[in-house]
Design a protein around this motif. Sequence first.
Motif, mmCIF file in Angstrom:
data_model
loop_
_atom_site.group_PDB
_atom_site.id
_atom_site.type_symbol
_atom_site.label_atom_id
_atom_site.label_comp_id
_atom_site.label_asym_id
_atom_site.label_seq_id
_atom_site.Cartn_x
_atom_site.Cartn_y
_atom_site.Cartn_z
ATOM 1 N N SER A 139 92.981 85.052 45.931
ATOM 2 C CA SER A 139 91.889 86.065 45.704
ATOM 3 C C SER A 139 91.968 87.240 46.430
ATOM 4 O O SER A 139 91.352 88.345 46.070
ATOM 5 C CB SER A 139 90.907 85.158 45.867
ATOM 6 O OG SER A 139 90.673 84.605 47.203
ATOM 7 N N THR A 140 92.161 87.126 47.563
ATOM 8 C CA THR A 140 92.791 88.314 48.252
ATOM 9 C C THR A 140 94.311 88.989 49.280
ATOM 10 O O THR A 140 94.849 89.600 49.648
ATOM 11 C CB THR A 140 92.255 87.829 49.582
ATOM 12 O OG1 THR A 140 92.459 86.764 50.544
ATOM 13 C CG2 THR A 140 90.697 87.442 50.080
ATOM 14 N N GLY A 141 95.252 88.106 47.425
ATOM 15 C CA GLY A 141 96.658 88.725 47.761
ATOM 16 C C GLY A 141 96.712 90.418 47.550
ATOM 17 O O GLY A 141 95.758 90.763 46.150
ATOM 18 N N ASN A 142 97.805 90.101 46.686
ATOM 19 C CA ASN A 142 98.386 91.778 45.861
ATOM 20 C C ASN A 142 98.013 91.801 44.813
ATOM 21 O O ASN A 142 98.392 90.644 44.028
ATOM 22 C CB ASN A 142 99.792 91.012 46.366
ATOM 23 C CG ASN A 142 100.581 92.241 47.627
ATOM 24 O OD1 ASN A 142 99.749 93.485 48.439
ATOM 25 N ND2 ASN A 142 101.321 91.085 47.945
ATOM 26 N N VAL A 169 102.768 105.473 47.205
ATOM 27 C CA VAL A 169 103.390 104.400 47.898
ATOM 28 C C VAL A 169 102.013 103.930 48.414
ATOM 29 O O VAL A 169 100.906 104.769 49.423
ATOM 30 C CB VAL A 169 103.818 104.926 48.587
ATOM 31 C CG1 VAL A 169 105.109 105.929 47.764
ATOM 32 C CG2 VAL A 169 103.584 105.848 49.642
ATOM 33 N N PHE A 170 102.474 102.272 48.929
ATOM 34 C CA PHE A 170 101.723 101.863 50.214
ATOM 35 C C PHE A 170 102.526 100.906 51.010
ATOM 36 O O PHE A 170 103.884 101.001 50.805
ATOM 37 C CB PHE A 170 101.144 100.908 49.234
ATOM 38 C CG PHE A 170 102.134 99.922 48.158
ATOM 39 C CD1 PHE A 170 102.371 98.330 49.490
ATOM 40 C CD2 PHE A 170 102.052 100.070 47.271
ATOM 41 C CE1 PHE A 170 103.453 97.876 48.489
ATOM 42 C CE2 PHE A 170 102.973 99.108 46.241
ATOM 43 C CZ PHE A 170 103.454 98.180 47.278
ATOM 44 N N HIS A 171 102.074 100.816 51.818
ATOM 45 C CA HIS A 171 102.241 99.684 53.148
ATOM 46 C C HIS A 171 102.371 98.168 52.887
ATOM 47 O O HIS A 171 101.668 98.338 52.847
ATOM 48 C CB HIS A 171 102.174 100.621 54.677
ATOM 49 C CG HIS A 171 102.363 101.988 54.810
ATOM 50 N ND1 HIS A 171 103.935 102.331 55.506
ATOM 51 C CD2 HIS A 171 101.277 102.769 54.423
ATOM 52 C CE1 HIS A 171 103.321 103.253 55.648
ATOM 53 N NE2 HIS A 171 102.326 104.198 54.983
ATOM 54 N N PHE A 172 103.635 97.343 53.354
ATOM 55 C CA PHE A 172 103.810 96.399 53.128
ATOM 56 C C PHE A 172 103.020 95.477 53.995
ATOM 57 O O PHE A 172 102.639 94.262 54.500
ATOM 58 C CB PHE A 172 105.177 95.821 53.182
ATOM 59 C CG PHE A 172 105.995 96.860 52.079
ATOM 60 C CD1 PHE A 172 105.605 95.570 50.955
ATOM 61 C CD2 PHE A 172 106.844 98.052 52.547
ATOM 62 C CE1 PHE A 172 106.889 96.203 49.732
ATOM 63 C CE2 PHE A 172 107.254 97.676 51.364
ATOM 64 C CZ PHE A 172 107.598 97.724 50.296
ATOM 65 N N ASP A 173 102.261 96.097 55.177
ATOM 66 C CA ASP A 173 100.845 95.294 56.572
ATOM 67 C C ASP A 173 100.157 94.961 56.029
ATOM 68 O O ASP A 173 99.667 94.601 57.109
ATOM 69 C CB ASP A 173 101.572 97.039 57.518
ATOM 70 C CG ASP A 173 100.524 97.932 56.901
ATOM 71 O OD1 ASP A 173 99.988 98.025 55.712
ATOM 72 O OD2 ASP A 173 100.513 98.468 57.943
ATOM 73 N N ARG A 174 99.580 94.732 54.398
ATOM 74 C CA ARG A 174 98.763 93.804 54.307
ATOM 75 C C ARG A 174 98.810 93.544 53.331
ATOM 76 O O ARG A 174 99.351 94.154 52.486
ATOM 77 C CB ARG A 174 97.649 95.183 54.550
ATOM 78 C CG ARG A 174 97.439 96.398 54.446
ATOM 79 C CD ARG A 174 95.827 97.086 54.710
ATOM 80 N NE ARG A 174 96.804 97.779 56.166
ATOM 81 C CZ ARG A 174 95.403 98.690 56.949
ATOM 82 N NH1 ARG A 174 94.863 98.622 55.969
ATOM 83 N NH2 ARG A 174 96.138 99.118 58.223
ATOM 84 N N PRO A 175 97.715 93.054 52.419
ATOM 85 C CA PRO A 175 97.774 92.641 50.867
ATOM 86 C C PRO A 175 97.111 93.796 50.437
ATOM 87 O O PRO A 175 96.364 94.617 50.898
ATOM 88 C CB PRO A 175 96.714 91.879 51.126
ATOM 89 C CG PRO A 175 96.809 90.616 52.274
ATOM 90 C CD PRO A 175 96.911 92.471 53.029
ATOM 91 N N VAL A 176 98.049 94.391 49.409
ATOM 92 C CA VAL A 176 97.687 95.153 48.312
ATOM 93 C C VAL A 176 96.578 95.141 47.250
ATOM 94 O O VAL A 176 97.164 94.555 46.607
ATOM 95 C CB VAL A 176 98.551 96.183 48.069
ATOM 96 C CG1 VAL A 176 97.883 97.364 47.173
ATOM 97 C CG2 VAL A 176 99.569 96.494 48.956
ATOM 98 N N THR A 177 95.464 95.110 47.038
ATOM 99 C CA THR A 177 94.449 94.656 46.681
ATOM 100 C C THR A 177 93.831 96.130 45.500
ATOM 101 O O THR A 177 94.321 96.877 45.948
ATOM 102 C CB THR A 177 93.334 94.435 47.273
ATOM 103 O OG1 THR A 177 92.579 95.230 48.140
ATOM 104 C CG2 THR A 177 93.840 93.246 48.058
ATOM 105 N N ALA A 178 93.000 95.872 44.788
ATOM 106 C CA ALA A 178 91.723 96.686 44.200
ATOM 107 C C ALA A 178 91.079 97.753 44.784
ATOM 108 O O ALA A 178 91.608 98.497 44.767
ATOM 109 C CB ALA A 178 90.838 96.078 42.967
ATOM 110 N N THR A 179 91.299 97.166 46.145
ATOM 111 C CA THR A 179 90.215 98.093 47.219
ATOM 112 C C THR A 179 90.949 99.110 48.111
ATOM 113 O O THR A 179 90.784 99.280 48.901
ATOM 114 C CB THR A 179 89.934 97.645 48.286
ATOM 115 O OG1 THR A 179 90.150 96.778 48.800
ATOM 116 C CG2 THR A 179 88.197 96.468 47.206
ATOM 117 N N THR A 180 92.313 99.256 48.263
ATOM 118 C CA THR A 180 93.793 99.759 49.037
ATOM 119 C C THR A 180 94.036 101.221 47.896
ATOM 120 O O THR A 180 93.887 101.305 46.018
ATOM 121 C CB THR A 180 94.903 99.438 48.058
ATOM 122 O OG1 THR A 180 94.570 98.131 49.184
ATOM 123 C CG2 THR A 180 95.806 100.076 49.154
#
Length: 635
Positions: A19-22, A180-191
């Motif tokens: 639910s809180t994953g990528n 681009v995004f960073h790998f330091d946190r899950p990438v979700t719909a709010t990113t």
Amino acid sequence: MIPTKPVVQQAPVKVFVASTGNGFMRDIGSWLVEAARLSGRTATLVDDSLPGADGAINLVVAPHEFFELFDASASELQRAAAASVCVCTEQPGTPWFHLAVDACRRGLYTLDINPQGVAALRDVDVDSAHLPLGAVPSITAPVVDRSIDVLFMGGLDDRRAAVLADLAPHLYRRNADIRVFHFDRPVTATTPGVLFGAEKYALLASSTLLVNLHRDRSAHLPAGTTPPAYFEWARMIEAMANGCVVVTEPSDGFEPLRAGTHFVETSADRMAAALDELLADPARIEQIREAAQHAVCIELALHQPLNLALDHIEGHVLPRLAEHVATSRPTRGLWRLGASRVTPPVRLGPFRPHLAIQKRAKQLALAENQTLRQLDALSCLLRHGTEQHIERVETPSFATAEPQVSVLVTLYNYADVVVETLDSIVASEGVEMELIVVDDHATDHSRAVVLDFIAAHPEAPVVLLGKDANEGLAAARNTGFEQARAPFVMVIDADNMIYPTALAKLAKALNDEPDAAAAYSILEDFGTQRSIRSAVAWDVDRLCHANYIDAQAMWRVGDWRRLGGYRADDDHVYGWEDWDLWLRLAADGGHAVLVAQMLGRYRVQQSSMIALTNLATDDAIDAIRARYPSLPWPA
């Protein structure tokens, strides 16, 4: 009466995602649900419960995420993994793949979307099979207008950043979109800046070419090992289904697709040339587009291989599942999943035996700066009768200019490079501009260099404001803003540069988004490092961890004035003047917009100002946090 054949009820399919994953994994999960339904099965997407031996086929997408992030005990997670058919999505050799193996070993059967993953799983005695990915109908978005020439979407690491930087000179005139995004946190719909589902498919349908670059895996493999060239199937499928032609580095495991027919394969050092050649050949683009779209949507449609896999699971795995889950086998062996939910051990702070000395050294250095400025002011008072005197020199065309953008360059001891900066600015296209150079009483011959530039460019609207007493970077920028005649001011350091389209594209972004206080673009690092920076969309949470947006940005003068300009009266923000202003904007409820194109150049070299700033940061960070208490500071 003709006897009827009894209807065999097929096992339902549950597709589990974190639910809180990528969000990428949720997209793949939704494909599997749709494909299973096209095969005539009942299928649901689940993110709020664990799999069990309940007669359903439980497909767990990205087990390294699902079992890591789900809040349950280790034994509960292990038995859930035993009741699952894991669908692995990660490259072998990465930490995420190794975590997935812990879950796969509990189950009776595993699927992997890449043949390389299947081989790696079998090497550790996991019964696994390849699930060839293909398209489902919902992936394909309607084509309205392919307005984007080149698209990149992916996580940012040093390798990808260096390759993207090399593309900058070839893309600034194109309509590029670098997400681009960073790998330091899950990438979700709010990113911020990252799209999923229908929005992502629409973006792909609006794009002509998709650049695919391999991640840097050198840190995950033994020294001297060359990682296999992994074919990113999910990214390829969704691009091809939307008619976006893929240009990728050489890869393995792409069969039955063919390089040259369904996608373009080229080395990283030839990527720019390949993009230029393709964009000059619309007929070839259309040929590849049609072949690839037919392959992934018709020949490789996902419901066909998934149906075969589900039939196999129902006939050979489900009958053994309940007994398997009831044994003690699922709780044996290595289990590293769930570590992110464990309270970390109490650790000592960083070992900094010389912190007191560093703090004192910084205080002395800042005091020396202040003393030198006081001496400058005294000298100016003796020469001019005032503590500040500003020499003003204009080109003949400056007075009559009607700029849309004012470009501000503050100068202190950059005589050897400032002409490169000024040349890049006056080469701007598609916008009326004026150039304001503020010399903050440089001790080299910077002012003479700018005077020579003014003499050589009478047609360019340029003004030099030469201070006879140094006041510091923040005060110099404020002086330039106060003299600006345009509604937008572009800030550029004296050793950096812009591409000719930068001003026009940033001004357009501000005109298109009236609520944005500023606009910034991705910057290409050059000099001692090849990379990119200022590459992530506006994100207040990330901004509170560290400043990731460079000073090179275009501000609305009204918003700059409302915020009070750069803070020039506080040593705590010395070297962090830009971060302080971005934080002030965030605390005020405002935002800046990222133009996701590489439009500027950042010279990487040793900076004494930043070195002094970072000599001791604790007091400065405490002061900034206290100044903006409403922001979401990290604990």
